[in-house]
Motif scaffolding. Structure first.
Motif, PDB file in Angstrom:
ATOM      1  N   UNK A 204     -21.063 -42.658 -13.281  1.00  0.00           N
ATOM      2  CA  UNK A 204     -21.733 -42.018 -12.120  1.00  0.00           C
ATOM      3  C   UNK A 204     -20.891 -41.437 -11.167  1.00  0.00           C
ATOM      4  N   UNK A 205     -19.452 -41.908 -11.099  1.00  0.00           N
ATOM      5  CA  UNK A 205     -18.431 -41.149 -10.219  1.00  0.00           C
ATOM      6  C   UNK A 205     -18.440 -39.726 -10.751  1.00  0.00           C
ATOM      7  N   UNK A 206     -18.307 -39.612 -12.061  1.00  0.00           N
ATOM      8  CA  UNK A 206     -18.123 -38.171 -12.528  1.00  0.00           C
ATOM      9  C   UNK A 206     -19.502 -37.357 -12.324  1.00  0.00           C
ATOM     10  N   UNK A 207     -20.742 -38.051 -12.249  1.00  0.00           N
ATOM     11  CA  UNK A 207     -21.785 -37.100 -12.155  1.00  0.00           C
ATOM     12  C   UNK A 207     -21.942 -36.719 -10.799  1.00  0.00           C
ATOM     13  N   UNK A 208     -21.504 -37.718  -9.923  1.00  0.00           N
ATOM     14  CA  UNK A 208     -21.514 -37.397  -8.257  1.00  0.00           C
ATOM     15  C   UNK A 208     -20.547 -36.082  -8.062  1.00  0.00           C
ATOM     16  N   UNK A 209     -19.402 -36.244  -8.848  1.00  0.00           N
ATOM     17  CA  UNK A 209     -18.441 -35.175  -8.581  1.00  0.00           C
ATOM     18  C   UNK A 209     -18.942 -34.029  -9.194  1.00  0.00           C
ATOM     19  N   UNK A 210     -19.660 -33.804 -10.244  1.00  0.00           N
ATOM     20  CA  UNK A 210     -20.007 -32.754 -10.909  1.00  0.00           C
ATOM     21  C   UNK A 210     -21.001 -32.084  -9.948  1.00  0.00           C
ATOM     22  N   UNK A 211     -21.971 -32.842  -9.419  1.00  0.00           N
ATOM     23  CA  UNK A 211     -22.963 -32.245  -8.561  1.00  0.00           C
ATOM     24  C   UNK A 211     -22.601 -31.521  -7.338  1.00  0.00           C
ATOM     25  N   UNK A 212     -21.669 -32.246  -6.465  1.00  0.00           N
ATOM     26  CA  UNK A 212     -20.980 -32.057  -5.601  1.00  0.00           C
ATOM     27  C   UNK A 212     -19.927 -30.783  -5.491  1.00  0.00           C
ATOM     28  N   UNK A 213     -19.524 -30.615  -6.722  1.00  0.00           N
ATOM     29  CA  UNK A 213     -18.475 -29.440  -6.909  1.00  0.00           C
ATOM     30  C   UNK A 213     -19.525 -28.309  -6.953  1.00  0.00           C
ATOM     31  N   UNK A 214     -20.497 -28.489  -7.613  1.00  0.00           N
ATOM     32  CA  UNK A 214     -21.511 -27.113  -7.695  1.00  0.00           C
ATOM     33  C   UNK A 214     -21.802 -26.818  -6.355  1.00  0.00           C
ATOM     34  N   UNK A 215     -22.181 -27.868  -5.627  1.00  0.00           N
ATOM     35  CA  UNK A 215     -22.720 -27.347  -4.333  1.00  0.00           C
ATOM     36  C   UNK A 215     -21.766 -26.849  -3.462  1.00  0.00           C
ATOM     37  N   UNK A 216     -20.505 -27.159  -3.640  1.00  0.00           N
ATOM     38  CA  UNK A 216     -19.403 -26.502  -2.986  1.00  0.00           C
ATOM     39  C   UNK A 216     -19.040 -25.207  -3.492  1.00  0.00           C
ATOM     40  N   UNK A 217     -19.146 -25.012  -4.929  1.00  0.00           N
ATOM     41  CA  UNK A 217     -19.167 -23.583  -5.147  1.00  0.00           C
ATOM     42  C   UNK A 217     -20.358 -22.735  -4.619  1.00  0.00           C
ATOM     43  N   UNK A 218     -21.471 -23.546  -4.310  1.00  0.00           N
ATOM     44  CA  UNK A 218     -22.492 -22.479  -3.614  1.00  0.00           C
ATOM     45  C   UNK A 218     -22.545 -22.298  -2.263  1.00  0.00           C
ATOM     46  N   UNK A 219     -21.335 -22.827  -1.875  1.00  0.00           N
ATOM     47  CA  UNK A 219     -20.927 -22.666  -0.315  1.00  0.00           C
ATOM     48  C   UNK A 219     -21.125 -23.856   0.764  1.00  0.00           C
ATOM     49  N   UNK A 220     -21.478 -24.902   0.101  1.00  0.00           N
ATOM     50  CA  UNK A 220     -21.778 -25.999   0.940  1.00  0.00           C
ATOM     51  C   UNK A 220     -20.687 -26.632   1.373  1.00  0.00           C
ATOM     52  N   UNK A 221     -19.976 -26.690   2.827  1.00  0.00           N
ATOM     53  CA  UNK A 221     -18.585 -27.276   2.862  1.00  0.00           C
ATOM     54  C   UNK A 221     -18.521 -28.630   2.349  1.00  0.00           C
ATOM     55  N   UNK A 222     -17.260 -28.945   1.623  1.00  0.00           N
ATOM     56  CA  UNK A 222     -17.084 -30.167   1.092  1.00  0.00           C
ATOM     57  C   UNK A 222     -17.240 -31.358   1.985  1.00  0.00           C
ATOM     58  N   UNK A 223     -16.795 -30.977   3.366  1.00  0.00           N
ATOM     59  CA  UNK A 223     -16.723 -31.819   4.414  1.00  0.00           C
ATOM     60  C   UNK A 223     -18.173 -32.653   4.804  1.00  0.00           C
ATOM     61  N   UNK A 224     -19.193 -31.922   4.414  1.00  0.00           N
ATOM     62  CA  UNK A 224     -20.566 -32.433   4.422  1.00  0.00           C
ATOM     63  C   UNK A 224     -21.084 -33.244   3.323  1.00  0.00           C
ATOM     64  N   UNK A 225     -20.451 -33.236   2.224  1.00  0.00           N
ATOM     65  CA  UNK A 225     -20.849 -33.815   1.019  1.00  0.00           C
ATOM     66  C   UNK A 225     -19.795 -34.997   0.624  1.00  0.00           C
ATOM     67  N   UNK A 226     -20.391 -36.360   0.592  1.00  0.00           N
ATOM     68  CA  UNK A 226     -19.776 -37.146   0.235  1.00  0.00           C
ATOM     69  C   UNK A 226     -20.153 -38.007  -1.166  1.00  0.00           C
ATOM     70  N   UNK A 227     -19.458 -38.068  -1.810  1.00  0.00           N
ATOM     71  CA  UNK A 227     -19.564 -38.537  -3.303  1.00  0.00           C
ATOM     72  C   UNK A 227     -19.333 -40.114  -3.132  1.00  0.00           C
ATOM     73  N   UNK A 228     -20.585 -40.711  -4.249  1.00  0.00           N
ATOM     74  CA  UNK A 228     -20.432 -42.238  -4.491  1.00  0.00           C
ATOM     75  C   UNK A 228     -21.074 -42.258  -5.716  1.00  0.00           C
ATOM     76  N   UNK A 229     -20.457 -43.279  -6.420  1.00  0.00           N
ATOM     77  CA  UNK A 229     -21.321 -43.622  -7.635  1.00  0.00           C
ATOM     78  C   UNK A 229     -21.894 -45.260  -7.539  1.00  0.00           C
ATOM     79  N   UNK A 230     -23.279 -45.377  -7.994  1.00  0.00           N
ATOM     80  CA  UNK A 230     -23.507 -46.723  -8.016  1.00  0.00           C
ATOM     81  C   UNK A 230     -23.824 -47.270  -9.484  1.00  0.00           C
TER      82      UNK A 230
END
Lengths: 256, 444, 268
Positions: A204-230
Motif C-alpha cells: 500500500x505504501x508503494x502504491x501511495x508513493x507511485x501515485x504521489x510521484x506521478x502527481x509530482x511529475x505532473x507539477x503538483x508540489x510534493x508539499x501538498x501530497x502526503x502519502x500513507x498506506x492502509x
C-alpha cells in the motif's frame, strides 16, 4: 527407498528453483527517468557496430532554480549530442543543468554504423514554500471529490505500477488539485485482502508513493501530497472475489 | 521407467509445496505419559464460593494439561467414584485398573474462606505410590484461582516432562483486536482469559511483539489525527513512547533478546520498504537491506545473530535469512507464491511462516528447517491461516484464522494437532506469544 | 522414603535429559539410537584390529569422551546427594544439575557425531575391502550428512560455537563434497570469528574462497575475512580483501557492505 526419495526431493527442489527462476516477474522500478532505445539500422548490416548510449538524471525532480545532474555513457559513438542547449559532448561524462520548466533531455549518439538515442526527464516544480491552506479551496476540492470528479486509481494484483488508464485519471485529478492550490491532499494506498498483513502494508505504501510521484511529475508540489498506506485495513468493498478485490487495490485521494 | 516417474513427479511437484509430514521430525511419538486428573474437592465445607472456585479450577487445570500435549488423559468416566481430598484418601488399587492404566494421578482440594483461599495440590506416581508434587497455594482473592491452576499445571508439566518444558499455562499472548471502531493492542492469558487492553489511542494498532523480559511491547499505530504510521514502545503497565522513524511507513517491529529492535520502514527518498535495526540503547536505526523491492517482517534468531525476513526482490514475497549486519543473505523458501510473518523457533531450528500458493488466496502455516530448507505443512483446509507465532517452549503455535468466519486467534501443537480457538469477540489478529523471561529460562 | 524417591527422580532425569531442548520422546529415541550405534561399533571393532591406526585413535577419542561422560555422571550423582541433604535449596540445586546436564548433553552430542563419523569410516573401508559390487549401494547415501549438518548448524544457531566447530570439522573431514561442504567451511570460519579466534577464522574463510570459489558462501567469506582482518588491525589486507570482494561480486549484498567499510576506512 528412502535414498531415492531423498534424491527425488532434491531434484524437485532444484527443478522448482529453476522453474521459479525462469518465472520471476519482472517488476518495473517506479519513476525511472531514463528511457534508452537503439534505432534499428535498416538495409544491409553496417560495417561498424551500432553505438549505444544511456542517459540518467539525478535528481529527476527539482524545484525551480535548483540543479540536476545529467550523466551519460556510450559505446562505439563518434559523436554525442544532447539537445535543449547542451550541445556536443564527450563519449561519457556529466553536466549540470537547471531547467526552469520540466524538460526531457535527449542524447543522440552516432557513428557511420547508425544512431542511438536515450532520454531523461527532469521535472521542475515551483517552489511555493509551505502550503497555505485556503478554506474555500479545501471545501471546493472536497466537493469535487464528493461529486466523483477526482477519482481513485486501481492497480493490478501485487503491483504498484500505474496503468495507462491510471495515469489518465491522475492527469485528470491533477487539474482539480491545481485549481485549488490551497488544499492539501492525502494519497492513500490500499490493498485487497489476499496478501498477508505485513506485505500489504508495504505494498500500500508503494502504491501511495507511485501515485504521489506521478502527481509530482505532473507539477503538483510534493508539499501538498502526503502519502500513507492502509494495507488491507480499509477495503472499499467487502467480499472475497475478484470484483471486490479489484476495487480494493487502489490509491485514493482525501482532502486533509 | 524411473525417469518417466521422475518427470511426472516434477510436473506434479513444481506447482505445489514439497511438504513433509511434520510428525516424524517434530514429534516422534513413543508412549506418552498417562495422567489422571481427579476433580479437586472442597477441603472442609462446600460453600457456594468454594464450589464456584472449584468449577473454574478443575476446568482450567484439565484444559492446561490437555493442551500441554505431554499427556494422555483417560476419560473421567473410568475414574473411581470416591472423591479425593488428601493423599490419605487415595486407594491406589482403584487407580491401577486396566481401563485407566495411568502412570500419575493429580488431585487436591480448594477451600474459600472470608479472607483467604487455599489450594492444596498433589501428584502421585501410581506405580511406586510416591508423591511427586505436593503444593499449597494461598491467595487472598478467588479471582486468582485461574492463575493457581495455571501455576500447578506448569509445575506438573515441568516435573513429569523431566524438565523438557516449563509449560505454557502461565504465558500470555499479545494481539491486535478490532472492537468497535478502533483496532487496539491487547494482552490475554494463553487460553484467551483475562483479556486486557494495552493501547487506547483509537487508531489502528498492529503487529505487537514482546521484549525478552516481558515488560515491554513494541507495535505500530496509525492514530486518527496523525497521517503516518508510528512505532511505539509500550511498558505493559505504563505508557507508550514513540520511536522516530524516517518516513510515514513503519511496520512489523521485533525485539532481539538484547533489546535491539528490527523493523520495516524506508527513508524519505527511497521508494520501498527496507529492514532497519535500532540499537538496544536507542539512537539512530541502521538500514541493513538496500536491495530493490519490499523487505518486511523481520524475526530474530534466538541469539540475535541472524534475521529471517520477507523480501520480494526476486518477484513474490519469500522468506530470506541474513546475518544481523546484512551479510550472508540467502533465500530460505523458494516455492513461489507469497510468504509472510516468519517467526524463528526458540530452539533455533525452524522458521514458521504463512504461505499462499500461486493463484490461491488462502494462506496456510508452514515450517522451514533453517539448516536444510526442508518444509513442513501445519494447517490446511479451512479459512486462511496467517501470522503464526511460536509458544515460548517451542511446542505450540498461535496464529490467526478465518476458519470460523472472522479473523480469530487459535493455538495448536507444533505438529498441527490440538487446535483451540481462544478469541471470539471482535476481529483478532497478529498473536505474539510472550517468551520465557530470561532469568527463569532454565539452563541459560 | 520421599528422599529416596527424589533421588530416583533425579537419577531418572540425569538419564533421560541429555538433550535439554528435546522432549522425553526424542530422548528415548536418541537413547535407542545410541544403543544401536554401540551395537554396530561392537561388531565393527572385530574388523578394526585388522585396519589402520587412524580408526583406533578415533575410537580412543570416543572412549575418552565416554569416560568424560562417566565422570560427569558421577559428579552429578554427588551433586544430587548434596542437594538431597538440603531440601530447602532443592530448586536451586536442580538448576545447577540442569546446567551440568547441559554440559553432559553437549558432550554426548559430540560423541554421537563422532560415533557417526567413525561408523561411516568403517563402512567405507568395508566397502573397499569387500568388492566393487557394493559401490553402487554407497552412492546417494546422503541422508546422513544432511542430518549431521543440520544438527551442527543448530549448535551454531544457538551460539554453541565450541560444539559447532567440532561438528563442522568432522563434517568437512567426512563429507567435503556434500552439497553443504561450502556452507560447513564458511560456518566453521564464522564460529571461530564469533569465538574471537580470528587467525583461525581467517584461515577458514580463505579455505572457503580457495576450495569453493563459485560457491554461494564465497562473497560472504571475503567479507567476514575482511572483518576479522579489521579486528586484528591488519587494515591493508582488509582493504585489499574488501576491494577484491567488490570487484568479484559487485552484485552481492556484501559488496555494498564492503563499500561502507571502505568509506569508514577512509579509502573511498
Amino acid at each position: 527407498m528412502k535414498r531415492s526419495l531423498y534424491a527425488l526431493l532434491v531434484l524437485l527442489i532444484a527443478v522448482t528453483l529453476m522453474i521459479g527462476a525462469g518465472c520471476k516477474k519482472k517488476s518495473t522500478p517506479i519513476a525511472r527517468a531514463p528511457v534508452a532505445s537503439t534505432d534499428e539500422p535498416s538495409g544491409p548490416p553496417p560495417a561498424v557496430a551500432s553505438p549505444t548510449v544511456e542517459l540518467n538524471a539525478a535528481p529527476t525532480t527539482i524545484k525551480r532554480g535548483e540543479e540536476s545532474k545529467l550523466s551519460w555513457k556510450s559505446t562505439n559513438a563518434d559523436s554525442i549530442v544532447i539537445d535543449n542547449g547542451v550541445g556536443n559532448v564527450a563519449t561519457q561524462g556529466t553536466v549540470t543543468v537547471a531547467p526552469l520548466e520540466s524538460t526531457t533531455f535527449t542524447v543522440t549518439a552516432s557513428n557511420s554504423g547508425g544512431q542511438a538515442k536515450a532520454s531523461a526527464r527532469i521535472t521542475v516544480v515551483r517552489d511555493e514554500g509551505p502550503v497555505e491552506i485556503i478554506e474555500t479551496d479545501v471545501q471546493a476540492l472536497q466537493k469535487a471529490i464528493d461529486e466523483g470528479l477526482v477519482n481513485p486509481v486501481y492497480f493490478a494484483y501485487d503491483s504498484a505500477e500505474l496503468s495507462a488508464e491510471a495515469k489518465e485519471i491522475l492527469e485528470e485529478n491533477s487539474k482539480w488539485f491545481r485549481r485549488y492550490p490551497g488544499a492539501r491532499i492525502i494519497v492513500e494506498g490500499h490493498c485487497d485482502e489476499r496478501g498477508s498483513e505485513e506485505y500489504n502494508l508495504a505494498l500500500g505504501d508503494r502504491r501511495s508513493q507511485s501515485a504521489r510521484d506521478y502527481l509530482i511529475q505532473l507539477g503538483i508540489p510534493g508539499d501538498r501530497l502526503e502519502g500513507i498506506s492502509y494495507g488491507e485495513e480499509r477495503p472499499f468493498v467487502q467480499g472475497s472475489n475478484e470484483s471486490a478485490w479489484s476495487k480494493n487495490r487502489r490509491a485514493h485521494f482525501v482532502v486533509r | 521407467m524411473k525417469a518417466k516417474f521422475l518427470i511426472l513427479l516434477i510436473l506434479l511437484g513444481s506447482g505445489f509445496l514439497q511438504a513433509q509430514d511434520p510428525d516424524a521430525v517434530i514429534f516422534p511419538k513413543p508412549t506418552p505419559t498417562r495422567l489422571a486428573v481427579a476433580d479437586f474437592t472442597p477441603k472442609t465445607s462446600s460453600t457456594p464460593d468454594t464450589q464456584t472456585a472449584l468449577n473454574v479450577f478443575n476446568q482450567v487445570l484439565l484444559d492446561d494439561l490437555k493442551f500441554s500435549a505431554f499427556f494422555e488423559l483417560p476419560s473421567k468416566s473410568f475414574y473411581p467414584l470416591k472423591p479425593l481430598r488428601t493423599p490419605q484418601d487415595v486407594i491406589f488399587e482403584n487407580w491401577q485398573v486396566p481401563t485407566l492404566d495411568i502412570d500419575f494421578l493429580a488431585f487436591g482440594s480448594v477451600q474459600v474462606d472470608a479472607t483467604v483461599t487455599v489450594v492444596e495440590a498433589y501428584v502421585y506416581d501410581v506405580k511406586t505410590r510416591q508423591q511427586v508434587i505436593g503444593k499449597r497455594y494461598t491467595i487472598g482473592d478467588t479471582t486468582l484461582i485461574r492463575r493457581v491452576a495455571h501455576e500447578f499445571a506448569d509445575q506438573v508439566v515441568y516435573e513429569l516432562s523431566a524438565g523438557a518444558s516449563q509449560g505454557v499455562a502461565k504465558s500470555r499472548i499479545a494481539f491486535s483486536s478490532l472492537k468497535g471502531d478502533s483496532k487496539e493492542i491487547w494482552v490475554m492469558d494463553y487460553d484467551g482469559a483475562n483479556g486486557r487492553q494495552i493501547s487506547f489511542n483509537g487508531g489502528i494498532n498492529k503487529f505487537p511483539e514482546w521484549s525478552a523480559d516481558n515488560q515491554m511491547l513494541v507495535y505500530v499505530a496509525k492514530l486518527p489525527t496523525v497521517n503516518r504510521w508510528q512505532l511505539f514502545l509500550h511498558e505493559v503497565d505504563g505508557r507508550p513512547t514513540e520511536i522516530e522513524v524516517t518516513s510515514s511507513y513503519v511496520s512489523s517491529p521485533a525485539f532481539a533478546r538484547d533489546g535491539r529492535v528490527a523493523f520495516s520502514s524506508r527513508t524519505q527518498s527511497s521508494r520501498e520498504a527496507d529492514i532497519f535495526i535500532r540499537p538496544a540503547g536507542g539512537g539512530p536505526a541502521r538500514n541493513i537491506t538496500n536491495a530493490r523491492g519490499i523487505d518486511t517482517s523481520p524475526s530474530w534468531s534466538p541469539t540475535g545473530a541472524q534475521i529471517a525476513f520477507i523480501s520480494d526482490r526476486t518477484g513474490g514475497p519469500q522468506v530470506w535469512v541474513m546475518d544481523a549486519d546484512g551479510s550472508n543473505l540467502r533465500q530460505l523458501v523458494t516455492e513461489g507464491g507469497h510468504c509472510d510473518s516468519p517467526d524463528w523457533s526458540p530452539d533455533g531450528r525452524f522458521v514458521l511462516y504463512s504461505w499462499q500458493a500461486p493463484r490461491q488466496w488462502k494462506h496456510d502455516i508452514y515450517l522451514a528447517e533453517v539448516a536444510t530448507g526442508k518444509l513442513f505443512q501445519l494447517t490446511s483446509g479451512f479459512g486462511t491461516n496467517e501470522s503464526p507465532h511460536w509458544s515460548p517452549d517451542g511446542r505450540h503455535i498461535a496464529f490467526q484464522s478465518t476458519r470460523t468466519g472472522t479473523k480469530q486467534i487459535f493455538i495448536m501443537n507444533a505438529d498441527g494437532r490440538n487446535l483451540k480457538q481462544v478469541t471470539t469477540y471482535g476481529i483478532n489478529e497478529s498473536p505474539a506469544w510472550a517468551p520465557y523471561v530470561e532469568a527463569n529460562r532454565l539452563g541459560q | 522414603m520421599r528422599q529416596l524417591f527424589t533421588l530416583l527422580t533425579l537419577c531418572f532425569t540425569v538419564l533421560i535429559l541429555p538433550l535439554s531442548a528435546g522432549t522425553k520422546e526424542e530422548i528415548i529415541r536418541l537413547q535407542s539410537d545410541i544403543l544401536q550405534l554401540q551395537d554396530q561399533i561392537r561388531v565393527l571393532q572385530k574388523n578394526v584390529d585388522e585396519k589402520n591406526g587412524m580408526i583406533i585413535s578415533l575410537l580412543e577419542q570416543l572412549n575418552d569422551q565416554a569416560a568424560e561422560g562417566n565422570v560427569g555422571f558421577q559428579e552429578l550423582v554427588t551433586a544430587t546427594n548434596a542437594a538431597k541433604a538440603q531440601s530447602s535449596s532443592l530448586d536451586r540445586t536442580v538448576q545447577s544439575v540442569q546446567e551440568e546436564l547441559r554440559v553432559l548433553s553437549a558432550k554426548l552430542d559430540e560423541t554421537n557425531t563422532r560415533v557417526a563419523a567413525v561408523h561411516r569410516k568403517l563402512e567405507e573401508n568395508q566397502v573397499q575391502i569387500q568388492s566393487l559390487r557394493t559401490v553402487e549401494q554407497s552412492v546417494g547415501d546422503d541422508i546422513e550428512p544432511d542430518r549431521i549438518y543440520s544438527a551442527t548448524f543448530n549448535d551454531y544457531l544457538m551460539g554453541n560455537y565450541a560444539l559447532a566447530v567440532n561438528g563442522f570439522q568432522d563434517f568437512l573431514a567426512n563429507f567435503p563434497d556434500s552439497e553443504y561442504g561450502d556452507n560447513a567451511a564458511y560456518y566453521l570460519g564464522d564460529c571461530y570469528f564469533k569465538q574471537g579466534r580470528l587467525d583461525l577464522a581467517i584461515q577458514a574463510f580463505e579455505q572457503v574462497i580457495n576450495l569453493y570459489p563459485k560457491g554461494d558462501k564465497t562473497a560472504v567469506a571475503y567479507y567476514k575475512k575482511a572483518q576479522a582482518l579489521q579486528e586484528l588491525q591488519r587494515l591493508e589486507q582488509a582493504i585489499e580483501t574488501l576491494k577484491a570482494l567488490k570487484q568479484l561480486f559487485p552484485n552481492a549484498p556484501e559488496a555494498q557492505l564492503a563499500n561502507d567499510d571502505l568509506i569508514k576506512l577512509g579509502v573511498e
